[in-house]
Design a protein around this motif. Structure first.
Motif, PDB file in Angstrom:
ATOM      1  N   ARG A  72       0.858  -1.167   0.000  1.00  0.00           N
ATOM      2  CA  ARG A  72       0.000   0.000   0.000  1.00  0.00           C
ATOM      3  C   ARG A  72       0.905   1.232   0.000  1.00  0.00           C
ATOM      4  O   ARG A  72       1.935   1.256   0.692  1.00  0.00           O
ATOM      5  CB  ARG A  72      -0.877  -0.020   1.246  1.00  0.00           C
ATOM      6  CG  ARG A  72      -1.887   1.079   1.330  1.00  0.00           C
ATOM      7  CD  ARG A  72      -2.787   0.845   2.524  1.00  0.00           C
ATOM      8  NE  ARG A  72      -3.805   1.887   2.616  1.00  0.00           N
ATOM      9  CZ  ARG A  72      -4.769   1.908   3.516  1.00  0.00           C
ATOM     10  NH1 ARG A  72      -4.850   0.945   4.434  1.00  0.00           N
ATOM     11  NH2 ARG A  72      -5.638   2.882   3.527  1.00  0.00           N
ATOM     12  N   PHE A 121       0.663   5.461   0.258  1.00  0.00           N
ATOM     13  CA  PHE A 121      -0.055   6.719   0.398  1.00  0.00           C
ATOM     14  C   PHE A 121       0.679   7.781  -0.407  1.00  0.00           C
ATOM     15  O   PHE A 121       1.873   7.644  -0.697  1.00  0.00           O
ATOM     16  CB  PHE A 121      -0.157   7.119   1.865  1.00  0.00           C
ATOM     17  CG  PHE A 121      -1.091   6.233   2.648  1.00  0.00           C
ATOM     18  CD1 PHE A 121      -0.600   5.284   3.517  1.00  0.00           C
ATOM     19  CD2 PHE A 121      -2.463   6.342   2.490  1.00  0.00           C
ATOM     20  CE1 PHE A 121      -1.451   4.456   4.228  1.00  0.00           C
ATOM     21  CE2 PHE A 121      -3.330   5.520   3.189  1.00  0.00           C
ATOM     22  CZ  PHE A 121      -2.818   4.568   4.062  1.00  0.00           C
ATOM     23  N   SER A 168      -6.186   4.603  -1.449  1.00  0.00           N
ATOM     24  CA  SER A 168      -4.736   4.496  -1.526  1.00  0.00           C
ATOM     25  C   SER A 168      -4.343   3.937  -2.886  1.00  0.00           C
ATOM     26  O   SER A 168      -5.191   3.627  -3.717  1.00  0.00           O
ATOM     27  CB  SER A 168      -4.222   3.578  -0.410  1.00  0.00           C
ATOM     28  OG  SER A 168      -2.816   3.648  -0.292  1.00  0.00           O
ATOM     29  N   TYR A 201      -2.570   0.736  -4.419  1.00  0.00           N
ATOM     30  CA  TYR A 201      -2.226  -0.628  -4.032  1.00  0.00           C
ATOM     31  C   TYR A 201      -1.373  -1.247  -5.147  1.00  0.00           C
ATOM     32  O   TYR A 201      -1.753  -1.235  -6.317  1.00  0.00           O
ATOM     33  CB  TYR A 201      -3.485  -1.468  -3.800  1.00  0.00           C
ATOM     34  CG  TYR A 201      -4.264  -1.017  -2.585  1.00  0.00           C
ATOM     35  CD1 TYR A 201      -5.233  -0.025  -2.688  1.00  0.00           C
ATOM     36  CD2 TYR A 201      -4.009  -1.552  -1.325  1.00  0.00           C
ATOM     37  CE1 TYR A 201      -5.933   0.413  -1.573  1.00  0.00           C
ATOM     38  CE2 TYR A 201      -4.703  -1.122  -0.200  1.00  0.00           C
ATOM     39  CZ  TYR A 201      -5.660  -0.138  -0.337  1.00  0.00           C
ATOM     40  OH  TYR A 201      -6.349   0.292   0.765  1.00  0.00           O
ATOM     41  N   ARG A 217      -5.275   2.345  -8.213  1.00  0.00           N
ATOM     42  CA  ARG A 217      -5.660   3.459  -7.345  1.00  0.00           C
ATOM     43  C   ARG A 217      -7.098   3.290  -6.921  1.00  0.00           C
ATOM     44  O   ARG A 217      -7.989   3.230  -7.753  1.00  0.00           O
ATOM     45  CB  ARG A 217      -5.484   4.799  -8.058  1.00  0.00           C
ATOM     46  CG  ARG A 217      -5.816   5.983  -7.141  1.00  0.00           C
ATOM     47  CD  ARG A 217      -5.207   7.291  -7.598  1.00  0.00           C
ATOM     48  NE  ARG A 217      -3.770   7.250  -7.735  1.00  0.00           N
ATOM     49  CZ  ARG A 217      -2.910   7.299  -6.738  1.00  0.00           C
ATOM     50  NH1 ARG A 217      -3.342   7.364  -5.481  1.00  0.00           N
ATOM     51  NH2 ARG A 217      -1.609   7.300  -6.971  1.00  0.00           N
TER      52      ARG A 217
END
Lengths: 114, 114
Positions: free
Chosen positions: B37, B39, B90, B92, B110
């Motif tokens: 993941r 951010f 997030s 991924y 996304r």
């Protein structure tokens, strides 16, 4: 446990200048070390990797990195920056004993000044 | 070179619904797949490691009941985000590997939860 530290979250260089992105690692066992590049909204592309063979590793797009055990470093360099080098760069480490998990640094955003 | 695909590349879903992301190794058999993941403007955080035919191993702090991972074949792993909330929004990224080989990364998905 393993970790990598990337010094400098942002690096700016002029087009044609030397690129130097710093990475220091910590590992209790002999490490494998990697540099990846990520362009916006894309996955990661492998630039180069050190797997206990030659300490000077050449990668794609003119990049190279030198494994220095005494300094626990694996800095990424390119003699002459190109506009297309602007991206996010990640250093990563994994154990060379099984366990394929990669641990990534926090990344360095490279900006190229025309 | 080895190619890993992800589908979809982006998805928008409503809060409370579930969404499935697929990761496929197109030209090799992946004994291990990893889900990360990311951010905005941050590094990749490993969520889980999945081996074909066995249960996924989740990293500390990752809710296994919320992020369901299935690795049904040597070429396909899926991540299902159940009862998604806006904080699950997030990027991924999956990667696939075989034995001691390097990991090959997908292009990312996304997820936006509204």
């Amino acid at each position: 446990a393993q970790s990598v530290t990337q010094l400098g979250s942002h690096v700016s260089v002029s087009e044609g200048a030397l690129v130097l992105l710093r990475c220091n690692y910590s590992s209790s066992v002999p490490p494998y070390l990697f540099w990846y590049v990520q362009y916006p909204n894309q996955g990661l592309q492998l630039l180069l990797k050190y797997t206990s063979a030659a300490t000077l590793v050449k990668g794609i797009n003119g990049f190279e990195a030198e494994f220095k055990k005494s300094e626990t470093s694996f800095h990424l360099t390119k003699p002459s920056a190109h506009m297309s080098d602007a991206a996010e760069y990640f250093c990563a480490v994994r154990s060379n004993f099984g366990n394929e998990k990669l641990t990534f640094g926090t990344g360095t955003r490279l900006t190229i000044i025309p | 070179g080895a190619v890993v695909s992800q589908h979809p590349s982006w998805v928008i879903c409503k809060s409370g619904t579930s969404v499935k992301i697929e990761c496929r190794s197109l030209d090799f058999q992946a004994t291990t797949m990893f889900w990360y993941r990311q951010f905005p403007k941050q590094s990749l955080m490993l969520m889980a490691t999945s081996n074909e035919g066995s249960k996924a191993t989740y990293e500390q702090g990752v809710e296994k009941d919320k992020f369901l991972i299935n690795h049904a074949s040597l070429t396909l792993s899926t991540l299902t985000v159940t009862s998604a909330h806006p904080e699950d929004s997030s990027f991924y990224i999956c990667s696939a590997g075989h034995g001691y080989s390097e990991q090959y990364f997908g292009p990312g998905t996304r997820l936006t939860v509204t």
